[in-house]
Design an enzyme around this catalytic site. Sequence first.
Site, short mmCIF file in Angstrom:
data_model
loop_
_atom_site.label_atom_id
_atom_site.label_comp_id
_atom_site.label_asym_id
_atom_site.label_seq_id
_atom_site.Cartn_x
_atom_site.Cartn_y
_atom_site.Cartn_z
N CYS A 112 37.94 53.62 -21.74
CA CYS A 112 38.94 55.16 -21.73
C CYS A 112 38.15 56.18 -21.83
O CYS A 112 37.27 56.00 -22.04
CB CYS A 112 40.58 55.03 -22.57
SG CYS A 112 41.39 56.45 -22.50
N CYS A 114 39.36 59.82 -23.51
CA CYS A 114 39.00 59.83 -24.36
C CYS A 114 38.18 60.85 -25.64
O CYS A 114 38.46 62.14 -25.61
CB CYS A 114 40.42 60.09 -24.79
SG CYS A 114 40.49 58.59 -25.78
N CYS A 122 42.60 61.05 -22.14
CA CYS A 122 42.24 60.06 -21.90
C CYS A 122 41.53 59.76 -20.24
O CYS A 122 41.65 58.89 -19.50
CB CYS A 122 43.06 59.03 -21.40
SG CYS A 122 43.82 58.87 -23.50
N LYS A 191 51.68 50.26 -25.56
CA LYS A 191 50.80 51.23 -26.82
C LYS A 191 52.13 52.49 -26.99
O LYS A 191 51.98 52.82 -25.72
CB LYS A 191 50.00 51.45 -26.44
CG LYS A 191 48.73 52.56 -26.86
CD LYS A 191 47.54 52.68 -26.41
CE LYS A 191 46.69 53.71 -27.60
NZ LYS A 191 46.13 54.04 -26.65
N ARG A 201 40.81 59.39 -34.86
CA ARG A 201 41.37 60.56 -34.22
C ARG A 201 39.10 60.64 -34.89
O ARG A 201 39.01 61.49 -34.91
CB ARG A 201 41.76 61.86 -33.89
CG ARG A 201 42.99 61.36 -33.65
CD ARG A 201 43.56 61.92 -32.53
NE ARG A 201 44.54 61.36 -32.30
CZ ARG A 201 46.21 60.62 -31.98
NH1 ARG A 201 46.79 61.70 -32.76
NH2 ARG A 201 46.82 60.31 -30.83
N ARG A 213 50.14 62.71 -26.69
CA ARG A 213 49.87 61.72 -25.33
C ARG A 213 51.18 60.82 -25.05
O ARG A 213 50.77 60.26 -24.70
CB ARG A 213 48.73 60.85 -25.69
CG ARG A 213 47.50 61.02 -26.38
CD ARG A 213 46.26 60.11 -26.54
NE ARG A 213 45.25 60.31 -26.02
CZ ARG A 213 44.28 60.54 -27.85
NH1 ARG A 213 44.62 59.78 -28.34
NH2 ARG A 213 43.21 61.66 -27.49
N GLU A 229 56.26 48.00 -19.93
CA GLU A 229 54.87 48.21 -19.49
C GLU A 229 53.96 47.04 -20.02
O GLU A 229 52.92 46.66 -18.69
CB GLU A 229 54.44 48.63 -20.78
CG GLU A 229 55.47 50.62 -20.42
CD GLU A 229 53.88 50.80 -19.54
OE1 GLU A 229 52.90 50.38 -18.70
OE2 GLU A 229 54.23 52.54 -19.51
N LYS A 244 50.45 47.65 -29.83
CA LYS A 244 50.07 48.40 -30.98
C LYS A 244 50.75 48.79 -30.68
O LYS A 244 50.87 50.02 -29.95
CB LYS A 244 48.20 48.82 -29.41
CG LYS A 244 47.58 50.08 -30.59
CD LYS A 244 46.51 50.50 -29.79
CE LYS A 244 45.62 52.08 -30.57
NZ LYS A 244 44.39 51.99 -30.20
N SER A 269 44.39 52.10 -37.01
CA SER A 269 43.60 52.89 -38.40
C SER A 269 44.21 53.18 -39.33
O SER A 269 44.41 53.63 -40.72
CB SER A 269 43.01 53.81 -37.86
OG SER A 269 44.50 55.05 -37.32
N TYR A 308 40.54 46.21 -38.54
CA TYR A 308 39.76 46.67 -39.31
C TYR A 308 39.23 45.60 -40.69
O TYR A 308 38.10 45.70 -41.38
CB TYR A 308 39.51 48.22 -39.52
CG TYR A 308 39.52 48.92 -38.68
CD1 TYR A 308 38.93 49.51 -37.84
CD2 TYR A 308 41.62 49.13 -38.25
CE1 TYR A 308 39.26 50.37 -36.47
CE2 TYR A 308 41.24 49.96 -36.47
CZ TYR A 308 40.60 50.26 -35.96
OH TYR A 308 40.51 51.21 -35.18
ZN LIG Z 1 42.15 57.19 -24.89
#
Ligand SMILES: [Zn+2]
Length: 321
Positions: A112, A114, A122, A191, A201, A213, A229, A244, A269, A308
């Site tokens: 990506c 971004c 992005c 997503k 972020r 977004r 999608e 996601k 996150s 994570y």
């Molecule tokens: Zn992105």
Amino acid sequence: MRRSRARHIQPLLRETTLSKDDLVAPLFVDETISAPRPIDAMPGQFRYPVNDIAGVTAGLWKKGIRAVLIFGIPKTKDPGGSQAYHPEGVVQQAVRRIKTETPAMVVITDVCACEYTDHGHCGIIGETRNGPDLLNDPSLEVMDRIAVSHAKSGADIVAPSCMLDGVVGSIRAALDGEGLGEVLIMAYSTKFASALYGPFREAADSGFSFGDRSTYQVHPGNSREAILESHLDRDEGADMLMVKPAGFYLDILAEVASLGLPVAAYQVSGEYSMIKCASGHGWLKEKETVLESLTCIKRAGADLIITYFAADVAGWIDEKP
Ligand SMILES: [Zn+2]
């Protein structure tokens, strides 16, 4: 039913058990630092300098983690995100180092722009009928260049996360055209435009300067659109699909898992930080909560879980009698 739940019988009948092979560890590589830097919004997570990344990955390998997902934070940003496809870019350097140190580690790269654009979106921004927004087709070319560049650096799997229309087909053609037909594509196929990305972020320095977004990610209330999608990405040649975030979207995950391709789920996150924060206060037991969350994500249909907590979970799996 209670006969089957006798303590010594239970393990024989368990339907879903986590394994280290299910786990992918996301890692942030930062070209601007020379020592690991803690991510405040994600206690226990760090940005790593390029020099440290091979050692970090080798440590994960020793714990039994077999796959990592690499995000980069570049030294400089510009409107076109050119550092994202630079041969000496931060991800390209990181991948080469990881593959030299631990060649069998499966290296997945986030494709990506971004983290590399000065506006934080992005891809390429331009005027549309509805004001300034991410332009679809001009941004595809950027994604192709990033994916090819990651693949040439040694990435096993490229993972386009931009949710541009046609990005999977475009990257597949670009990889094949460069003789990189063995490189897989993990599509961020479904997503959602989620509030749970907040801590990321800070982690990836990818906040945006205007808008949001929501014109390229799916609204959390839309189920049919979400499944469509993933259908489209499958038909464009994705090797694996993704949902996601994970934990709030198990109904979607179960449906995407029925499309016939392997499915990854990204425990994002915000999901991490919620558990960390509550357990840090003693309000939840961390290990039990993490294992329950990941077991339920797997039960819903995930073949892979990007989390994570991967290193912690590997340790907990080893603890089991
Ligand atoms: Zn992105």
